[in-house]
Design a protein around this motif. Structure first.
Motif, short mmCIF file in Angstrom:
data_model
loop_
_atom_site.label_atom_id
_atom_site.label_comp_id
_atom_site.label_asym_id
_atom_site.label_seq_id
_atom_site.Cartn_x
_atom_site.Cartn_y
_atom_site.Cartn_z
N ASP A 21 0.82 -1.22 0.00
CA ASP A 21 0.00 0.00 0.00
C ASP A 21 0.85 1.26 0.00
N GLU A 22 2.02 1.22 0.62
CA GLU A 22 2.83 2.43 0.70
C GLU A 22 3.79 2.60 -0.48
N ALA A 23 3.85 1.60 -1.37
CA ALA A 23 4.73 1.68 -2.54
C ALA A 23 3.95 2.17 -3.76
N ARG A 24 4.55 3.07 -4.52
CA ARG A 24 3.88 3.62 -5.70
C ARG A 24 3.80 2.59 -6.82
N ASP A 25 4.85 1.76 -6.94
CA ASP A 25 4.88 0.76 -8.00
C ASP A 25 5.46 -0.53 -7.44
N VAL A 26 4.76 -1.64 -7.71
CA VAL A 26 5.05 -2.92 -7.06
C VAL A 26 5.20 -4.01 -8.12
N ARG A 81 -8.42 -2.64 -2.48
CA ARG A 81 -8.28 -1.70 -1.36
C ARG A 81 -8.11 -0.27 -1.84
N GLY A 82 -7.91 -0.08 -3.14
CA GLY A 82 -7.80 1.26 -3.68
C GLY A 82 -6.42 1.68 -4.11
N HIS A 83 -5.46 0.75 -4.21
CA HIS A 83 -4.12 1.11 -4.68
C HIS A 83 -4.21 1.67 -6.10
N ALA A 84 -3.68 2.87 -6.29
CA ALA A 84 -3.84 3.56 -7.57
C ALA A 84 -2.58 3.56 -8.40
N GLY A 85 -1.50 2.96 -7.91
CA GLY A 85 -0.23 2.99 -8.63
C GLY A 85 -0.08 1.83 -9.60
N ARG A 86 1.15 1.62 -10.03
CA ARG A 86 1.45 0.57 -10.99
C ARG A 86 1.64 -0.76 -10.24
N LEU A 87 0.91 -1.78 -10.66
CA LEU A 87 1.03 -3.12 -10.10
C LEU A 87 1.33 -4.09 -11.22
N VAL A 88 2.41 -4.86 -11.06
CA VAL A 88 2.84 -5.81 -12.09
C VAL A 88 3.04 -7.18 -11.45
#
Length: 236
Positions: A31-36, A53-60
């Protein structure tokens, strides 16, 4: 009767839902990382939960098993990549890499382990984290796998340990229904001692930020089943 790879991926999710102490450990880091980057993401439960949960960053999510990724691809707002960790080609794109559910133990040989760690290290920016878990060999968890069985609905899942040699445990997982064998899968996992594990991390450009005997961040002992590590990237 058939039991397809897709059936097996769905069964995995039912046997291993993303909840509990390991999820409580990883979810705040994600949750605290912008890109995972989730290495060995399997069916993608961790990243899907993050989106929900609403994470809005980049998830790979990265995994070499296409049937598992097929299940993960039902969620289209996460990037799903079919490849081995050692074949990853990202450069300084992520602030966090994770390997949950003991996926780290799938790196069986020294070369695969080194090459995979180097690729993960290269994918991370300076000061980024790599969090993962692996079973503690001192706890000899493979002894509990001998003739272990699990029942879910009308399915029986059983395990048999074939060999334990040089820290590598080879075993089979069989799935049956009403006494009929539907499938039998064979796998090998590597159990690394702490000093050996940390040697590989140092060699490939990581330093230990924290290392724990379980999800509540207690000390590592002969009785703790897991070695949970948070490593950080360092400059050469």
């Amino acid at each position: 009767m058939t039991f397809t790879d897709a059936d097996n991926a769905a069964l995995y999710d039912r046997l291993n839902p993303w909840k509990g102490a390991d999820a409580d450990f990883y979810d705040p880091l994600v949750d605290e990382a912008r890109d995972v980057l989730d290495v060995g993401c399997g069916t993608g439960q961790m990243l899907i939960a993050a989106r929900e949960r609403g994470h809005a960053g980049r998830l790979v999510g990265l995994d070499p098993h296409d049937p598992s990724l097929d299940r993960a691809r039902r969620r289209t707002d996460v990037e799903w990549v079919l490849a081995k960790a050692e074949d990853a080609r990202w450069e300084a794109e992520f602030g966090l890499a994770v390997m949950s559910s003991n996926a780290f133990q799938c790196f069986v040989t020294d070369d695969e382990l080194r090459n995979s760690l180097r690729a993960i290290r290269k994918a991370l920016r300076p000061g980024a984290r790599f969090a993962f878990d692996t079973r503690n060999p001192a706890a000899r968890e493979w002894d509990a796998w001998r003739d272990a069985t699990f029942e879910i609905d009308d399915l029986l899942v059983s395990y048999e340990v074939e060999t334990v040699e040089d820290g590598v445990v080879t075993f089979t997982e069989s799935t049956s229904r009403d006494g009929d064998l539907l499938r039998c899968d064979r796998a090998s996992l590597r159990f690394l001692e702490v000093d050996e594990l940390n040697g590989f991390l140092a060699e490939t450009g990581f330093m230990i930020e924290g290392q724990y005997g379980g999800w509540t961040r207690g000390p590592i002992t002969d009785r703790t089943r897991s070695i949970v590590t948070v490593a950080a990237t360092r400059s050469w």
